[in-house]
Each structure stands twice: as structure tokens, then as C-alpha cells.
Design a protein around this motif. Structure first.
Motif, mmCIF file in Angstrom:
data_model
loop_
_atom_site.group_PDB
_atom_site.id
_atom_site.type_symbol
_atom_site.label_atom_id
_atom_site.label_comp_id
_atom_site.label_asym_id
_atom_site.label_seq_id
_atom_site.Cartn_x
_atom_site.Cartn_y
_atom_site.Cartn_z
ATOM 1 N N LEU A 96 0.812 -1.222 0.000
ATOM 2 C CA LEU A 96 0.000 0.000 0.000
ATOM 3 C C LEU A 96 0.844 1.270 0.000
ATOM 4 O O LEU A 96 0.304 2.372 -0.047
ATOM 5 C CB LEU A 96 -0.950 -0.004 1.202
ATOM 6 C CG LEU A 96 -2.073 -1.052 1.100
ATOM 7 C CD1 LEU A 96 -2.730 -1.284 2.448
ATOM 8 C CD2 LEU A 96 -3.121 -0.627 0.071
ATOM 9 N N GLY A 97 2.157 1.107 0.088
ATOM 10 C CA GLY A 97 3.001 2.288 -0.100
ATOM 11 C C GLY A 97 3.958 2.615 1.026
ATOM 12 O O GLY A 97 4.684 3.597 0.949
ATOM 13 N N LEU A 98 3.986 1.807 2.071
ATOM 14 C CA LEU A 98 4.978 2.077 3.106
ATOM 15 C C LEU A 98 6.357 1.827 2.497
ATOM 16 O O LEU A 98 6.593 0.766 1.925
ATOM 17 C CB LEU A 98 4.773 1.176 4.323
ATOM 18 C CG LEU A 98 5.629 1.652 5.491
ATOM 19 C CD1 LEU A 98 4.896 2.741 6.257
ATOM 20 C CD2 LEU A 98 5.993 0.513 6.411
ATOM 21 N N ASP B 175 -16.055 -7.022 8.170
ATOM 22 C CA ASP B 175 -15.043 -6.192 7.520
ATOM 23 C C ASP B 175 -15.068 -6.315 5.995
ATOM 24 O O ASP B 175 -15.648 -7.256 5.442
ATOM 25 C CB ASP B 175 -13.645 -6.563 8.043
ATOM 26 C CG ASP B 175 -13.302 -8.023 7.776
ATOM 27 O OD1 ASP B 175 -14.163 -8.895 8.022
ATOM 28 O OD2 ASP B 175 -12.191 -8.310 7.305
ATOM 29 N N ILE B 176 -14.442 -5.339 5.354
ATOM 30 C CA ILE B 176 -14.241 -5.391 3.900
ATOM 31 C C ILE B 176 -12.726 -5.498 3.690
ATOM 32 O O ILE B 176 -12.005 -4.519 3.865
ATOM 33 C CB ILE B 176 -14.798 -4.123 3.213
ATOM 34 C CG1 ILE B 176 -16.290 -3.973 3.535
ATOM 35 C CG2 ILE B 176 -14.556 -4.178 1.709
ATOM 36 C CD1 ILE B 176 -16.905 -2.664 3.048
ATOM 37 N N PRO B 177 -12.245 -6.719 3.378
ATOM 38 C CA PRO B 177 -10.798 -6.904 3.270
ATOM 39 C C PRO B 177 -10.233 -6.163 2.057
ATOM 40 O O PRO B 177 -10.901 -6.064 1.020
ATOM 41 C CB PRO B 177 -10.632 -8.422 3.095
ATOM 42 C CG PRO B 177 -11.987 -9.026 3.127
ATOM 43 C CD PRO B 177 -13.010 -7.949 3.102
ATOM 44 N N ILE B 178 -9.024 -5.639 2.197
ATOM 45 C CA ILE B 178 -8.437 -4.821 1.123
ATOM 46 C C ILE B 178 -8.068 -5.679 -0.083
ATOM 47 O O ILE B 178 -8.346 -5.310 -1.215
ATOM 48 C CB ILE B 178 -7.154 -4.104 1.633
ATOM 49 C CG1 ILE B 178 -7.495 -3.198 2.811
ATOM 50 C CG2 ILE B 178 -6.461 -3.329 0.511
ATOM 51 C CD1 ILE B 178 -6.276 -2.603 3.507
ATOM 52 N N PHE B 179 -7.415 -6.815 0.183
ATOM 53 C CA PHE B 179 -6.870 -7.595 -0.930
ATOM 54 C C PHE B 179 -7.587 -8.932 -1.147
ATOM 55 O O PHE B 179 -7.020 -9.848 -1.715
ATOM 56 C CB PHE B 179 -5.365 -7.827 -0.725
ATOM 57 C CG PHE B 179 -4.542 -6.575 -0.884
ATOM 58 C CD1 PHE B 179 -4.534 -5.882 -2.086
ATOM 59 C CD2 PHE B 179 -3.778 -6.077 0.158
ATOM 60 C CE1 PHE B 179 -3.779 -4.727 -2.245
ATOM 61 C CE2 PHE B 179 -3.012 -4.928 0.015
ATOM 62 C CZ PHE B 179 -3.018 -4.244 -1.192
ATOM 63 N N ALA B 180 -8.814 -9.047 -0.691
ATOM 64 C CA ALA B 180 -9.576 -10.265 -1.008
ATOM 65 C C ALA B 180 -9.930 -10.240 -2.499
ATOM 66 O O ALA B 180 -9.729 -9.228 -3.179
ATOM 67 C CB ALA B 180 -10.838 -10.317 -0.167
ATOM 68 N N SER B 181 -10.492 -11.344 -2.998
ATOM 69 C CA SER B 181 -10.893 -11.376 -4.401
ATOM 70 C C SER B 181 -12.034 -10.377 -4.612
ATOM 71 O O SER B 181 -12.761 -10.052 -3.679
ATOM 72 C CB SER B 181 -11.359 -12.776 -4.774
ATOM 73 O OG SER B 181 -12.583 -13.040 -4.115
ATOM 74 N N GLN C 297 -6.979 -1.235 -6.719
ATOM 75 C CA GLN C 297 -6.446 -1.951 -7.883
ATOM 76 C C GLN C 297 -4.936 -1.721 -8.091
ATOM 77 O O GLN C 297 -4.180 -2.675 -8.271
ATOM 78 C CB GLN C 297 -7.223 -1.533 -9.144
ATOM 79 C CG GLN C 297 -7.027 -2.443 -10.340
ATOM 80 C CD GLN C 297 -7.423 -3.887 -10.047
ATOM 81 O OE1 GLN C 297 -8.405 -4.138 -9.357
ATOM 82 N NE2 GLN C 297 -6.637 -4.835 -10.536
ATOM 83 N N PRO C 298 -4.468 -0.472 -8.055
ATOM 84 C CA PRO C 298 -3.050 -0.234 -8.339
ATOM 85 C C PRO C 298 -2.102 -0.935 -7.369
ATOM 86 O O PRO C 298 -0.940 -1.155 -7.694
ATOM 87 C CB PRO C 298 -2.890 1.287 -8.193
ATOM 88 C CG PRO C 298 -4.259 1.858 -8.151
ATOM 89 C CD PRO C 298 -5.204 0.773 -7.784
ATOM 90 N N TYR C 299 -2.589 -1.270 -6.183
ATOM 91 C CA TYR C 299 -1.700 -1.879 -5.182
ATOM 92 C C TYR C 299 -1.654 -3.401 -5.278
ATOM 93 O O TYR C 299 -0.825 -4.042 -4.669
ATOM 94 C CB TYR C 299 -2.161 -1.483 -3.775
ATOM 95 C CG TYR C 299 -2.322 0.008 -3.597
ATOM 96 C CD1 TYR C 299 -1.206 0.842 -3.617
ATOM 97 C CD2 TYR C 299 -3.577 0.588 -3.423
ATOM 98 C CE1 TYR C 299 -1.333 2.220 -3.466
ATOM 99 C CE2 TYR C 299 -3.711 1.958 -3.270
ATOM 100 C CZ TYR C 299 -2.600 2.771 -3.293
ATOM 101 O OH TYR C 299 -2.731 4.112 -3.151
ATOM 102 N N ARG C 300 -2.584 -3.951 -6.060
ATOM 103 C CA ARG C 300 -2.680 -5.415 -6.122
ATOM 104 C C ARG C 300 -1.455 -6.060 -6.757
ATOM 105 O O ARG C 300 -0.995 -7.110 -6.324
ATOM 106 C CB ARG C 300 -3.931 -5.852 -6.895
ATOM 107 C CG ARG C 300 -5.167 -5.829 -6.045
ATOM 108 C CD ARG C 300 -6.371 -6.316 -6.809
ATOM 109 N NE ARG C 300 -7.534 -6.159 -5.976
ATOM 110 C CZ ARG C 300 -8.066 -7.122 -5.226
ATOM 111 N NH1 ARG C 300 -7.566 -8.332 -5.269
ATOM 112 N NH2 ARG C 300 -9.101 -6.881 -4.463
ATOM 113 N N LYS C 301 -0.922 -5.409 -7.778
ATOM 114 C CA LYS C 301 0.258 -5.942 -8.471
ATOM 115 C C LYS C 301 1.428 -6.058 -7.513
ATOM 116 O O LYS C 301 2.111 -7.061 -7.456
ATOM 117 C CB LYS C 301 0.637 -4.987 -9.624
ATOM 118 C CG LYS C 301 0.119 -5.416 -10.956
ATOM 119 C CD LYS C 301 1.151 -5.085 -12.051
ATOM 120 C CE LYS C 301 0.772 -5.763 -13.331
ATOM 121 N NZ LYS C 301 -0.336 -5.037 -14.010
ATOM 122 N N LYS C 302 1.642 -4.971 -6.774
ATOM 123 C CA LYS C 302 2.744 -4.940 -5.815
ATOM 124 C C LYS C 302 2.534 -6.021 -4.752
ATOM 125 O O LYS C 302 3.477 -6.705 -4.355
ATOM 126 C CB LYS C 302 2.784 -3.543 -5.176
ATOM 127 C CG LYS C 302 3.848 -3.322 -4.128
ATOM 128 C CD LYS C 302 5.165 -2.886 -4.733
ATOM 129 C CE LYS C 302 6.309 -2.827 -3.732
ATOM 130 N NZ LYS C 302 6.351 -1.597 -2.968
#
Ligand code: TRP
Length: 323
Positions: free
Chosen positions: A68-70, A198-204, A275-280
Motif C-alpha cells: 500500500l506504499g509504506l 469487515d471489507i478486506p483490502i486484498f480479497a478477491s 487496484q493499483p496496489y494489487r500488483k505490488k
């Protein structure tokens, strides 16, 4: 330059409440401040006694934060248990902390009232948290509102220590998110993995959509204005700038709004946002050696700072014979 410090519990897949409550603010702070950030696996041990689960959750939380950018070049980022000095400081602090202070902790009372049978670690959780902060001289501690009382306890403990033993610790200030004080989950209670809301950040995508479509709504008919003090409005607001929020407000205030449409839009927005963070995130998943290296280097740097404060405290208390 201020020293900004905070920790996050590796309680499973991190969710958007974690992101908007703490992570995004920490990531912004790294630009202008000294940032200390860690994953609190010692704290997690008070509720998880399963090696595999703890390891997986801890590494996942670290990868989420990095994705996520840390930026490890702009911050010090480590796993709490890799700097065991904090546990020694916890002991030192526990000798000046009143039982009454801990008994007043609402988070402890909440957990026990929900049927958790508490261990000693859960009870002294706030002292470990105080040690986390005081061991590194943190000035500013960005946390969600649920941690406000713990922060006040840290201040109490630090002030008491300084009063008894002299000026050793920096008194930290909490920095509570101003945008939204408590981020609600899909059922309107505080968003928390342990509540399953919760709404998970990186779930499908599928899981994220499903969670969002099940946000609790009332039965107000379409041709009437809708209540904005509801999880659907509040969660959506997290993603909106001022103008877009005004627009959403007016849609809620006027007849014609269908909850189902808003939920679909919200699901699209959340998926687009992350979306942009999923690749990383995927890259890190396939490069765990890199992740472990970052964490190890972070622990080494954090350790140097921890030694300074711990030595000061030991000396002030009359414990340093071998030095
Ligand atoms: N108790 C915090 C939470 O559950 C996590 C935490 C542990 C923390 N140590 C900390 C936060 C030190 C800030 C500073 O969210």
C-alpha cells in the motif's frame, strides 16, 4: 522533526477500516517525519495461540503495508517481536502501573464481556503498548478512536515513571483520525475482523462485492429521503472528496435513491481504489525473501533506538550493574 510511531495487529487480512483508520495516514507521514511502524505480533499472541496462523497473519500484514506504499527507505518498519527489548521495558513499566488503571480499560472489558476468557497478557496489553511507544520516543501516535484510551494510559504511565525516576520518556500525543472517528463495518458496528463485518483490502473481487452488497440498510421506500447516519453512507464517504461527498449527501437527502445502485457503485469504487496496489501485493507474495530482508533491517535499526531508551530506564531505576 516529529517522530511518528504506530503499530497494527496482524489479526488476519487487513481491511479498509485499518487502511483509512491508520495505514494511509502512516504512509503519508513518511514523507515529512521520522516514521516508526511495526506489526504487533506479541499483542496478537494474547488472542492467537497457533504458530502457523500467527506467522501467516504477521507476514501478510507486513506485505499489505508495503504494497500500500509504506517505503522502507523512508521509514523504519519491523515486526514487534524482533525487538524484544520492549518486553523488558514492559516489565519495568508494570512495576509502576496500578492494577486499577488496567481494570478500567474498556477494550479489555469489551473482550471479556464477549466471552473471551482472559489471560494475563490480555490484561497487561496496555503496558506492552506503552512500552512499544516509550521504547522509541514516539511523539505522535496515529491510531483509531478505539485506541484513544490506551494512548491515555501510555501517557499516564510515562508521566508516573518520569515523576518517580526523572525525565526519561517522551510523553506522546495521540493523533485520532479526523475524517471519521469510528469506521463502521457492513453491519454498522465498528469494522473488525473478529466481528466478521469487515471489507478486506486484498480479497478477491467476488468476496469484496459480496461483502459490500450485504451492507445493512433500512427499509425506507425509494421515494423517500434516506438516513445518512448509516454504514453505507459512512463507508462510501471514506473514498470521496468534499464535492463528491456533497453529491452523495444530496442523493441521500432526496427521493429516488436505490440502495442496491449505491452498493454497486461503492463496490466498483473500492475495487478501483485498491487496484493499483494489487500488483505490488502479488509481487511481494512471490518475493518473501525481499520482505524478510526489509523487516530484518528495520528491526536492526529499531533495536538501536530501543536500547537507548531501555538503558536510560534501567539506569534511572537502579538496574545497570554490568555496564
Ligand atoms: N493496540 C493497537 C491496536 O489494536 C496496536 C498497537 C500495539 C499500537 N502497540 C501499539 C498502536 C503502539 C500504536 C502504538 O490497534
Amino acid at each position: 522533526m516529529k517522530r511518528v510511531l504506530s503499530g497494527i495487529q496482524p489479526s488476519g487480512q487487513l481491511h479498509i477500516g485499518n487502511y483509512f483508520g491508520m495505514m494511509s495516514r502512516m504512509i503519508q507521514y513518511q514523507e515529512q517525519n521520522e516514521l516508526y511502524c511495526f506489526i504487533v505480533d506479541y499483542h496478537a499472541l494474547t488472542t492467537i495461540n497457533d504458530r502457523k496462523r500467527l506467522e501467516t497473519n504477521t507476514l501478510n500484514a507486513a506485505m499489505d503495508f508495503l504494497a500500500l506504499g509504506l517505503d522502507p527507505n523512508k521509514s523504519i518498519f519491523w515486526i514487534q517481536s524482533d525487538v524484544p527489548q520492549v518486553t523488558e521495558l514492559t516489565w519495568l513499566l508494570s512495576t509502576i502501573t496500578g492494577i486499577g488503571l488496567l481494570e478500567r480499560a474498556t477494550s479489555y472489558k469489551d473482550k471479556t464481556s464477549r466471552g473471551v476468557s482472559p489471560n494475563v497478557g490480555l490484561f497487561s496489553y496496555p503496558i506492552l503498548m506503552a512500552a512499544d511507544i516509550l521504547c522509541f520516543g514516539g511523539n505522535i501516535v496515529p491510531v483509531g478512536k478505539d485506541q484513544k484510551q490506551h494512548l491515555e494510559m501510555t501517557r499516564d504511565i510515562a508521566q508516573r515513571f518520569n515523576k518517580i525516576y526523572g525525565d526519561v520518556f517522551v510523553i506522546p500525543d495521540a493523533e485520532i483520525s479526523k475524517t471519521l472517528q469510528l469506521i463502521p463495518g457492513i453491519d454498522g458496528q465498528k469494522m473488525s475482523k473478529s466481528y466478521g463485518n469487515d471489507i478486506p483490502i486484498f480479497a478477491s473481487e467476488k468476496i469484496i462485492r459480496k461483502r459490500i452488497m450485504s451492507i445493512t440498510t433500512d427499509s425506507t421506500p425509494i421515494d423517500e429521503p434516506k438516513d445518512k447516519n448509516t454504514p453505507l453512507f459512512q463507508i462510501y464517504s471514506l473514498l470521496l472528496n468534499k464535492d463528491d461527498k456533497k453529491e452523495l449527501e444530496s442523493r441521500f437527502d432526496n427521493p429516488g435513491l436505490r440502495y442496491g445502485d449505491v452498493k454497486k457503485e461503492l463496490a466498483d469504487s473500492i475495487i478501483d481504489f485498491f487496484q493499483p496496489y494489487r500488483k505490488k501485493r502479488e509481487y511481494l507474495e512471490n518475493h518473501k525473501d525481499y520482505v524478510l530482508k526489509v523487516l530484518k533491517e528495520g528491526a536492526q535499526k529499531a533495536s538501536i533506538e530501543a536500547d537507548k531508551y531501555l538503558t536510560k530506564a534501567r539506569t534511572a531505576m537502579g538496574l545497570n550493574y554490568a555496564d
